[in-house]
Design an enzyme around this catalytic site. Sequence first.
Site, PDB file in Angstrom:
ATOM      1  N   GLU A 317       0.849  -1.205   0.000  1.00  0.00           N
ATOM      2  CA  GLU A 317       0.000   0.000   0.000  1.00  0.00           C
ATOM      3  C   GLU A 317       0.880   1.249   0.000  1.00  0.00           C
ATOM      4  O   GLU A 317       0.667   2.192   0.747  1.00  0.00           O
ATOM      5  CB  GLU A 317      -0.931  -0.009   1.214  1.00  0.00           C
ATOM      6  CG  GLU A 317      -1.813  -1.242   1.280  1.00  0.00           C
ATOM      7  CD  GLU A 317      -2.674  -1.315   2.521  1.00  0.00           C
ATOM      8  OE1 GLU A 317      -3.805  -1.804   2.432  1.00  0.00           O
ATOM      9  OE2 GLU A 317      -2.210  -0.873   3.595  1.00  0.00           O
ATOM     10  N   CYS A 401     -10.596   0.025   7.878  1.00  0.00           N
ATOM     11  CA  CYS A 401     -10.101   1.355   8.243  1.00  0.00           C
ATOM     12  C   CYS A 401     -10.744   2.452   7.407  1.00  0.00           C
ATOM     13  O   CYS A 401     -11.031   3.544   7.911  1.00  0.00           O
ATOM     14  CB  CYS A 401      -8.578   1.404   8.123  1.00  0.00           C
ATOM     15  SG  CYS A 401      -7.947   0.835   6.527  1.00  0.00           S
TER      16      CYS A 401
END
Length: 638
Positions: A317, A401
Site C-alpha cells: 500500500e 479502516c
Amino acid sequence: MKKWLLLFVPILFINCSKSLKTDYPIQPVLFTNVHFNDSFWQPRLETNRTVTIPFDFKKCEETGRIDNFAIAGGLKEGKHEGMRYNDSDVFKIIEGASYSLSMHPDPELDKYLDDLIYKIAASQEDDGYIFTTRTIDPTRVAVRSGDTRWSYVAMSHELYNAGHMYEAAVAHYQATGKRTFLDVAIKSADLIESTFGPGKRMEPPGHQEIEIGLTKLYRVTGEKKYLKLAKFFLDQRGNKENHDLYGEYSQDHQPVIEQTCPTGHAVRAGYMYSAMADVAAIEGDQDYVYALDTIWQNTVYTRLYLTGGIGARYTGEAFGEEYELPNMSAYNETCAAIANMFWNQRMFLLHGDAKYIDVMERTLYNGFLSGVSLDGNEFFYPNPLESDGSHSRSPWFDCACCPCNVVRFLPSLPGYQYAVNHDTLYVNLFIGGTADIELDGQSIQIEQITNYPWQGTIEILPQPADNNKFTLSIRIPGWAMNAPVPGDLYHFLSESNAKPTLRVNGKAVNYTLRKGYADISRQWQKGDIVTLELPMPVRKVLSNDKVDEDRGKLALQRGPLVYCAEWVDNDGHARDLLVPQNTDFTVNAQPDLLHGIYTITGPVKLQNGRKQKLTAIPYYAWAHRGSGDMAVWMKYED
C-alpha cells in the site's frame, strides 16, 4: 453547553496548570462555528450523520468489534473476533460520531456512545492497558499481536489503536463535556509514557498514529509529557542504536529529519508527516519543517495522482518511485487520501501558502470523495484511475479502516474552510454557508453563496459586529491560474486567457497574489459583498513525459473536479477512446443523474477510427451503475 471542538488549535481547560504558548501560526476556525447550507457538501455531511455513522456502528456490532470490548471487560462470555487492530475502527467511528454530535444534538446517539464507552472502560486493565485480543485471552492473541505486551510493536498496532482512542476521547470530551472516555485515554497514555521513553523501551510504533493522538491529549490537558512522548516516538525512527530498524515500509529506515522523499506505506507516512507538523508547530522545530518541506515537494512534484491520491503500489500500500503512477493498478487508499488532507492542512497552517490547500482540495473532491458512495453505505479501499470492470465499492472490509476514516473526516470538513492569523481571515474552501469567527478580538459573521464546484461564482459577505478593518485573504486556486498542481507533474494542454476576477460591491478590484491569496484590506461594513469569479472551462490535462502510463494521453478537468469516462455513458467504451486535441467540449447540467452532476460531452473516436460521442462524469461518481470500463486518462491524437 458551549462546544470546544477543533482539530489542531490549543484548548485550555481541564484545570491546565501550564499555558500552551505556541502552536500553528495560523489557526483553523472551529468547525462548530461553520455551518454549510450548500447543495453539494451539506447533503453529504447529512448522509454521513444519518446513514454512514449508524451503518458503521452496526457493522462493528455484526463483526464482533464491539463485543470484543464487552468480552474483555467481563460483561459477556466469548472469544476475540477479527484482527488485532479492530479496536481502532470503533474508536474512529466514536470520533466521527462525537464531531457529528457536537453539530447535531442527538440524545439517542449520546446514549449509544455512553454505553459503548462503558464497555471500553470495562475492557481497560488495571494499569491502563487496552488491547482486547490480549485481554480476552493472552494465550491466543490475534496474528501479529506479539507474545507479550509491547513485544512486537513493529506490527502489533497496540500503539496505533491507542492513538485513535486518544483522538476519539478528546473529540467526545469536547462534544459532550463528559470525562468518561477522556479519563480512560489519560490512564492509557500514562501507562505508555511510563513504558516508553529514554531509559525505558526505545522502539517506535510500526504504524504511526499515536503521535497525533498524544499531541491532542497534550493540547487538551496541558501535560507536556504527552507531547514529549510523541516527539520521542518520531525521533526514534531510523535510530538503529536503540532498536532493529523496521525499514522503509514503516518509514523507519533513517531519522525523520534526514528523510527527503515519501516512501513505504502511504497512510503511515501521511500520519507521520501530520504528527511531525504538529510537533514542529508547538516546539518550533525547524529541522522537522525543513524535512516536511522537502518530502512534500517530492511527493507533489513526482508521486501525486491527478485525483490527489497517494500510494501507487498495491504491494505494501506504498509509494512507488518518482513518476511511478500506474492507473489500473493504482492503490490510492481512501485512508491515504485522508492522511494527505490532514498533512496538507497542517502545512498550510505552518506556511500560509495556498498551494497546500490546492492539493488538499484536489484530494477532497476527487481521491477522497470517490471512496464513499453517494448513499453513504458502500466504500472503496483502493481508488484506481482505470478499471476493466473488476472494481466495485463494498459495504465493508475485513480491514475496515477506510469506512471508519470516512466517518470521522466528513463532519470535520467545515473546519477546513476558514483560518485566521491576527487580522487576516483566510478563505480556503468555497462552500455555501455561514460562519461565526473571532478575528483579532472582533466578532465577524461571514457568509458564502455559491454553487461551487459546478459554477465559479462565489459571493462572500463579511459582516463584522462593528465597522472593522481586517484583511480578507481569498485563495485563488492554482487550476484557475493555469497550474493544475504545484510543480510540473501535470499541465494543461493550452493556457486559458480567462482570469479570475474580484469585485467589491460590484467594483473591480486589482489584486496581486501573495502565496496564492488575493488580499483585500479595508474597513468592512455590513452589506459589503465580495464576488469572486473563477472561469471554469473544460481543461485538457497532460502529465509529465516521465509518467510512462500517461504519455500520449490526456485527462479532463473542470474547476476542481477530475472527470472520467465510464462504460455506461459511452456505448460500453471507456478504455479505447481517442480524443482529438482540438475537440470542443460542452458542459451539461444533469440534476437527475448521480445525485446531480455536470457532465462533459464532445465528439471523439474509438481507436479503430469509428466516431463516438464522449460523455464524461466527475471521477468521484463512478461505479454507481454497475461494473464496466472506466478511464481517467484517454489517448489523444494531434
